[in-house]
Design an enzyme around this catalytic site. Structure first.
Site, PDB file in Angstrom:
ATOM      1  N   SER A 137      -3.908  36.560 -90.610  1.00  0.00           N
ATOM      2  CA  SER A 137      -2.557  36.052 -90.368  1.00  0.00           C
ATOM      3  C   SER A 137      -2.315  34.935 -91.371  1.00  0.00           C
ATOM      4  CB  SER A 137      -2.462  35.508 -88.930  1.00  0.00           C
ATOM      5  OG  SER A 137      -1.138  35.516 -88.464  1.00  0.00           O
ATOM      6  N   ILE A 182       2.823  37.472 -79.327  1.00  0.00           N
ATOM      7  CA  ILE A 182       2.287  38.578 -78.524  1.00  0.00           C
ATOM      8  C   ILE A 182       0.778  38.714 -78.703  1.00  0.00           C
ATOM      9  CG2 ILE A 182       2.628  40.520 -80.149  1.00  0.00           C
ATOM     10  CD1 ILE A 182       3.268  40.443 -76.325  1.00  0.00           C
ATOM     11  N   ASP A 201      15.098  44.908 -80.252  1.00  0.00           N
ATOM     12  CA  ASP A 201      13.672  44.529 -80.190  1.00  0.00           C
ATOM     13  C   ASP A 201      13.192  44.566 -78.738  1.00  0.00           C
ATOM     14  OD1 ASP A 201      11.084  43.390 -81.283  1.00  0.00           O
ATOM     15  OD2 ASP A 201      11.683  41.852 -79.854  1.00  0.00           O
ATOM     16  N   LYS A 250       4.899  47.698 -80.729  1.00  0.00           N
ATOM     17  CA  LYS A 250       6.237  48.284 -80.822  1.00  0.00           C
ATOM     18  C   LYS A 250       7.140  47.357 -81.630  1.00  0.00           C
ATOM     19  CE  LYS A 250       8.938  46.052 -78.947  1.00  0.00           C
ATOM     20  NZ  LYS A 250       9.480  44.678 -78.665  1.00  0.00           N
TER      21      LYS A 250
HETATM   22  P1  NAP Z   1       5.923  36.177 -83.704  1.00  0.00           P
HETATM   23  O1  NAP Z   1       5.629  35.232 -82.601  1.00  0.00           O
HETATM   24  O2  NAP Z   1       6.966  35.817 -84.696  1.00  0.00           O
HETATM   25  O3  NAP Z   1       4.543  36.450 -84.397  1.00  0.00           O
HETATM   26  C1  NAP Z   1       4.388  37.281 -85.485  1.00  0.00           C
HETATM   27  C2  NAP Z   1       3.245  36.731 -86.316  1.00  0.00           C
HETATM   28  O4  NAP Z   1       3.025  37.618 -87.388  1.00  0.00           O
HETATM   29  C3  NAP Z   1       3.562  35.371 -86.927  1.00  0.00           C
HETATM   30  O5  NAP Z   1       2.995  34.352 -86.141  1.00  0.00           O
HETATM   31  C4  NAP Z   1       2.951  35.431 -88.302  1.00  0.00           C
HETATM   32  O6  NAP Z   1       1.726  34.732 -88.345  1.00  0.00           O
HETATM   33  C5  NAP Z   1       2.513  36.876 -88.445  1.00  0.00           C
HETATM   34  N1  NAP Z   1       2.941  37.404 -89.721  1.00  0.00           N
HETATM   35  C6  NAP Z   1       4.122  37.258 -90.349  1.00  0.00           C
HETATM   36  N2  NAP Z   1       4.081  37.903 -91.524  1.00  0.00           N
HETATM   37  C7  NAP Z   1       2.852  38.448 -91.624  1.00  0.00           C
HETATM   38  C8  NAP Z   1       2.193  39.214 -92.601  1.00  0.00           C
HETATM   39  N3  NAP Z   1       2.794  39.561 -93.735  1.00  0.00           N
HETATM   40  N4  NAP Z   1       0.933  39.596 -92.336  1.00  0.00           N
HETATM   41  C9  NAP Z   1       0.303  39.266 -91.196  1.00  0.00           C
HETATM   42  N5  NAP Z   1       0.876  38.527 -90.251  1.00  0.00           N
HETATM   43  C10 NAP Z   1       2.133  38.130 -90.465  1.00  0.00           C
HETATM   44  O7  NAP Z   1       6.334  37.617 -83.138  1.00  0.00           O
HETATM   45  P2  NAP Z   1       5.859  38.288 -81.791  1.00  0.00           P
HETATM   46  O8  NAP Z   1       6.825  37.945 -80.718  1.00  0.00           O
HETATM   47  O9  NAP Z   1       4.422  38.049 -81.558  1.00  0.00           O
HETATM   48  O10 NAP Z   1       6.161  39.815 -82.144  1.00  0.00           O
HETATM   49  C11 NAP Z   1       5.338  40.559 -83.006  1.00  0.00           C
HETATM   50  C12 NAP Z   1       5.488  42.019 -82.675  1.00  0.00           C
HETATM   51  O11 NAP Z   1       5.122  42.213 -81.315  1.00  0.00           O
HETATM   52  C13 NAP Z   1       6.929  42.528 -82.799  1.00  0.00           C
HETATM   53  O12 NAP Z   1       6.923  43.844 -83.267  1.00  0.00           O
HETATM   54  C14 NAP Z   1       7.448  42.473 -81.373  1.00  0.00           C
HETATM   55  O13 NAP Z   1       8.467  43.436 -81.133  1.00  0.00           O
HETATM   56  C15 NAP Z   1       6.187  42.827 -80.614  1.00  0.00           C
HETATM   57  N6  NAP Z   1       6.178  42.334 -79.231  1.00  0.00           N
HETATM   58  C16 NAP Z   1       6.527  41.065 -78.922  1.00  0.00           C
HETATM   59  C17 NAP Z   1       6.565  40.666 -77.593  1.00  0.00           C
HETATM   60  C18 NAP Z   1       6.905  39.257 -77.166  1.00  0.00           C
HETATM   61  O14 NAP Z   1       7.023  39.018 -75.953  1.00  0.00           O
HETATM   62  N7  NAP Z   1       7.038  38.293 -78.069  1.00  0.00           N
HETATM   63  C19 NAP Z   1       6.225  41.568 -76.587  1.00  0.00           C
HETATM   64  C20 NAP Z   1       5.807  42.828 -76.950  1.00  0.00           C
HETATM   65  C21 NAP Z   1       5.796  43.206 -78.264  1.00  0.00           C
HETATM   66  P3  NAP Z   1       1.499  33.259 -88.903  1.00  0.00           P
HETATM   67  O15 NAP Z   1       1.867  32.394 -87.728  1.00  0.00           O
HETATM   68  O16 NAP Z   1       0.056  33.272 -89.186  1.00  0.00           O
HETATM   69  O17 NAP Z   1       2.381  33.059 -90.107  1.00  0.00           O
END
Ligand code: NAP
Length: 307
Positions: A35, A13, A167, A89
Site C-alpha cells: 500500500s 475495508i 459504490d 467489489k
Molecule cells: P479507502 O479507505 O480509500 O482505502 C483504499 C486504500 O487503497 C487507500 O488507503 C490506499 O492506501 C490504497 N491505495 C490507493 N491507491 C493504491 C494503489 N495504487 N495501490 C495500492 N493501494 C492503493 O477505500 P475503502 O473504503 O477501503 O474501499 C476500497 C475498496 O473496497 C473499494 O472497491 C470499495 O468499494 C470496497 N469496499 C469498501 C467498503 C467500506 O465500507 N469502506 C466495504 C466493502 C467494500 P494508502 O493509505 O496506503 O495510500
C-alpha cells in the site's frame, strides 16, 4: 496447510474486515501487504505490488482492497506471478478489465474470485431459496445512505471509475441479482451527477425480467437520518422484504429466523474452497447493471457536492 496471503490497499475495508477475517481464519496466514502509505501489524508492507513480488516472500494468494480504478494492473501482475486473486467489489472499473483478468487467470491456472460481500449477509440465501421457481410480479430496491457518514473525505468514489452512489448501490444489486429467480436487465435509468463531480450522487433504474415484472431500484447518497438498504419482492404467492442490507428477512409479514453469518469470514471460507478445488467465481452481473446504467441513463446535472 494454511494458504499464505498478502493484502493490497490498506484502507478502510482492509482494516475493518479483511485483516480481521484473515487473522481469524484457519485457512489463511497473512505474510505481507502492499500500500502506498498504509501499515499492517506484524508483516512487511511494500509500497506496491512490484516491491512485494520482488521481495522474494513466498505467498499463494492476494486480496485486492484498493480503489477499483487501480485494481486491474495490480491484479494482472499478481495473476501473471501465479497468485490466486480475491477482488473486492466492484471487481474492476470496467467490464473489460474483469474479462481480461478472467482470461489471465484461465491461462495461468489460478483462482480468481470476484467477492460480492453483501451476498454473504444472512438473509440472502434464505431469500433466494424462497424466491426460487416463483413468478415475480414486482420488486423494489431502495439503497439510500449518507455519503458523508460512510465515505468521509474519499475522493476516488467521485472520480471516473469510482461509481459514485453505485459504490454502495452495487452491493444491493449484488443481492438483487443473486435472489431474483429470473434474468434481469436494465430497461431505463436516470443519474443525478453533481456539477463538480464525475459520478452520480443519486440514480434510478427501471429493470425488466423475462416475465414482465415491474422492477425498480433507487439509489441516493443524500439520505440523512435512518439509512435504507432494502429489497421488497411481490410474487404471485406472497411478499418478501429484505432489510438492513440483507441482515433481516420478513416473508408474508413474518420475521424469519436466520443463520448466524458474518460476511467477510464467509467470503474467505469461499475463497479458500475455490483455491483448494482449483475453481474461480467471477460473476459480473452486478457490475453489468451498473455499466448499463452509465450507457442507458439520462444524466441530470445537480447541485455541487462539497465534502
Ligand atoms: P479507502 O479507505 O480509500 O482505502 C483504499 C486504500 O487503497 C487507500 O488507503 C490506499 O492506501 C490504497 N491505495 C490507493 N491507491 C493504491 C494503489 N495504487 N495501490 C495500492 N493501494 C492503493 O477505500 P475503502 O473504503 O477501503 O474501499 C476500497 C475498496 O473496497 C473499494 O472497491 C470499495 O468499494 C470496497 N469496499 C469498501 C467498503 C467500506 O465500507 N469502506 C466495504 C466493502 C467494500 P494508502 O493509505 O496506503 O495510500
Amino acid at each position: 496447510m494454511a494458504i499464505t496471503i498478502a493484502v493490497v490497499g490498506l484502507g478502510k475495508i482492509a482494516h475493518d474486515q479483511h485483516l480481521p477475517a484473515i487473522a481469524a481464519s484457519d485457512d489463511f496466514t497473512l505474510v505481507a501487504a502492499a500500500s502506498p502509505e498504509g501499515t499492517a501489524e506484524g508483516v512487511p508492507v511494500f509500497k506496491d505490488i512490484d516491491g512485494l513480488l520482488a521481495s522474494g516472500i513466498a505467498f499463494d494468494a492476494i486480496a485486492m482492497c484498493q480503489p477499483p480504478q487501480v485494481r486491474y494492473i495490480t491484479a494482472a501482475k499478481a495473476i501473471r506471478a501465479g497468485k490466486h486473486v480475491l477482488l473486492e467489489k466492484p471487481p474492476g472499473a470496467t467490464l473489460a478489465e474483469v474479462e481480461g483478468l478472467v482470461r489471465f487467470a484461465d491461462e495461468h491456472g489460478t483462482t480468481l474470485f470476484a467477492a460480492w460481500h453483501s451476498r454473504y449477509a444472512p438473509a440472502v440465501e434464505p431469500a433466494r431459496a424462497w424466491l426460487a421457481g416463483q413468478q415475480v410480479v414486482s420488486a423494489e430496491m431502495i439503497w439510500k445512505e449518507d455519503v458523508r457518514r460512510w465515505h468521509p473525505g474519499q475522493q476516488w468514489i467521485w472520480q471516473p471509475g469510482g461509481l459514485g452512489v453505485f459504490d454502495p448501490g452495487i452491493n444491493g444489486l449484488s443481492i438483487l441479482t443473486r435472489i431474483m429467480p429470473d434474468f434481469i436487465h436494465l430497461a431505463d435509468g436516470e443519474m443525478e451527477i453533481p456539477s463538480n463531480r464525475a459520478a452520480p450522487i443519486a440514480a434510478r433504474m427501471t429493470l425488466a425480467d423475462t416475465q414482465g415484472a415491474k422492477i425498480t431500484a433507487e439509489f441516493d447518497w443524500r439520505q440523512t437520518g435512518p439509512q435504507s438498504w432494502e429489497i421488497s419482492v411481490t410474487t404471485t404467492t406472497g411478499t418478501l422484504l429484505l432489510t438492513r442490507g440483507g441482515s433481516a428477512l420478513v416473508i408474508d409479514g413474518v420475521a424469519q429466523p436466520l443463520p448466524e453469518r458474518s460476511e467477510y469470514p464467509a467470503v474467505y471460507a469461499d475463497f479458500a474452497q475455490l483455491i483448494r478445488t482449483g475453481k474461480s467465481d467471477t460473476d459480473r452481473s452486478p457490475l453489468r447493471l451498473v455499466a448499463d446504467a452509465f450507457l442507458r441513463s439520462r444524466h441530470i446535472a445537480t447541485a455541487p457536492f462539497m465534502d
